[in-house]
Design an enzyme around this catalytic site. Sequence first.
Site, PDB file in Angstrom:
ATOM      1  N   ASP A  77       0.817  -1.215   0.000  1.00  9.60           N
ATOM      2  CA  ASP A  77       0.000   0.000   0.000  1.00  9.60           C
ATOM      3  C   ASP A  77       0.855   1.272   0.000  1.00  9.60           C
ATOM      4  OD1 ASP A  77      -2.322   1.447   0.039  1.00  9.60           O
ATOM      5  OD2 ASP A  77      -2.769   1.090   2.150  1.00  9.60           O
ATOM      6  N   HIS A  78       0.381   2.254  -0.699  1.00 10.48           N
ATOM      7  CA  HIS A  78       1.014   3.580  -0.733  1.00 10.48           C
ATOM      8  C   HIS A  78       2.522   3.530  -1.013  1.00 10.48           C
ATOM      9  CE1 HIS A  78      -2.236   6.384  -0.043  1.00 10.48           C
ATOM     10  NE2 HIS A  78      -2.789   5.463   0.724  1.00 10.48           N
TER      11      HIS A  78
ATOM     12  N   GLU B 158      -2.892  -0.427  -8.431  1.00 12.19           N
ATOM     13  CA  GLU B 158      -3.836   0.640  -8.080  1.00 12.19           C
ATOM     14  C   GLU B 158      -3.062   1.953  -8.089  1.00 12.19           C
ATOM     15  OE1 GLU B 158      -6.909   0.308  -5.091  1.00 12.19           O
ATOM     16  OE2 GLU B 158      -6.093   2.006  -3.982  1.00 12.19           O
TER      17      GLU B 158
ATOM     18  N   LYS C 271      -9.855   9.575   9.691  1.00  9.07           N
ATOM     19  CA  LYS C 271      -9.515   8.230  10.153  1.00  9.07           C
ATOM     20  C   LYS C 271     -10.515   7.719  11.190  1.00  9.07           C
ATOM     21  CE  LYS C 271      -5.765   7.863   7.729  1.00  9.07           C
ATOM     22  NZ  LYS C 271      -5.711   6.906   6.610  1.00  9.07           N
TER      23      LYS C 271
ATOM     24  N   HIS D  17     -10.174   4.836  -0.051  1.00  8.61           N
ATOM     25  CA  HIS D  17      -9.120   4.770   0.977  1.00  8.61           C
ATOM     26  C   HIS D  17      -9.633   5.418   2.261  1.00  8.61           C
ATOM     27  CE1 HIS D  17      -5.224   4.017  -1.427  1.00  8.61           C
ATOM     28  NE2 HIS D  17      -6.245   3.557  -2.116  1.00  8.61           N
TER      29      HIS D  17
END
Length: 504
Positions: free
Chosen positions: A166-167, A288, A330, A363
């Site tokens: 991820d990221h 992605e 978040k 996300h």
Amino acid sequence: MSLLLSPTQIESLLGLPIYPTSVSAAGDAVFFLARGEEDKRLGILAAAGSAQADRFAGDRSEKGGLILALCPLTAANAQALRAAFAWLTPTTLGLRTSAGCGDRLGLATPGHIHAARAAPGIAMIFAQQSIRENTRTGRTPQDVMDDATWGVFQEGWREGYGADADHLKTTADADSTAAAGYTFFTVDPGDHVDDAAHTATFTELQMKVAGLPWAGPSPGSGQALDSSVADMKARYLGKPFDLEDLRLIFTEEDLFRAAAKYARAVLHAARMYRHLNGKITGRPWELEVSVDETNTPTSHLEHLYIASELKRLGVRWVSLAPRYVGRFEKGVDYIGNLLEFERSFAGHAAIARAFGPYKLSLHSGSDKFSIYGIAARHAAGLVHLKTAGASYLEALRATASFDPGLFREIMAFAIERYETDRASYHVSAELAKVPPLNTMSDADLPGLLDQFDARQVLHVTYGSVLNDARFKKRFFTGLAAHETEHYATLERHFIRHLQPLCEK
Ligand SMILES: [Zn+2]
């Protein structure tokens, strides 16, 4: 003696409880996960001389022509187990509706699987961490992969699963995760997005666009856009883009704003794609592209520009995460106007169908309960939901119920750390609004995980908590000792994420 033993027979032979769902045969051996006094062990039952059993390192005994081995959950044994069972090796998910369940503790996969069983048809990602999360939790991409492997094995989940690196921001990040067998690579070119272009004047935009790396030493090298301002104008101006009900028309200023803001990001994503393509051979993988961690929303025109330019540069991707309107803070629900989100998301979905099709990725997707249904409906299932911190929070909720003393200590420490640790996160919790701990009964503590401010305070302080010797061991030991409660807490919470995605 036959190897076809029931779980109960294996337990009596072994003298230890086992996870019945883990019992799986491969070749001349039966494998299972056992619960030792201190930790879990991989158990193997095989005929003497078994080639399968030889591939695993651990304690072994032989009796009556049978080998019984108990092996530690090491990286080498995880690797050997993936080689024995194809369903333990992560795979690509393609365009199936999917959900990624980040697991910062490495204990949550069985709980995620319990939820996934209640939401059939959703393709799951069980190994998913960003480099930032790995740094904060002291884990490696391989640790994350192996923890997911053991969880999938424990549950006997044979539906397949993905592994999301991820990221990723640099080619070095890409390399370490490619080596660990990840299958889903989330490239984040956010550092190359020029947020200042969002409000720049046309004159400023013209200067920014003139300064873009239009041409490099050799076309196709990935060093440049391999285009020109005139080419770009010819591609986008003077015609409408009709995408289902959505008609998009660029003014020159719109186009220059999109290019100034995103051209370098597109180029970086293309560079990362080429790098991965060269690195990963002989196995499938998928990409992605995420620009969600930027300061300004991605407009429809900008999304169209990004998708069209990525295509022009030869990039192939399965999902894209724009920065949507509203606030994706978040650990809490969507903050913003739901009608506006719906209208905006519907347009993004039309673009994703026209230029892909590819999935729209959500996300910071934890706890965004009010938008899952909207997203699934408008994207007609072409959705990927990504959650990262929710599992840690649910582990804390479980801890609050079986060890209120430890939970109180962690909460008090999180309050101390919050103002520092919140720096890199989108949160708006205020410490003054966290209910005072000393007024709460133990029975009320799990409910703190439903309180907006407390939840965010706990969310962003995970790195500090997990790196503090006062908490780490007790936290993990408690969760291991109460894993049924831990899994049930996760299951309840993740069903609420996954089931709305099934409604197309
Ligand atoms: Zn993200």
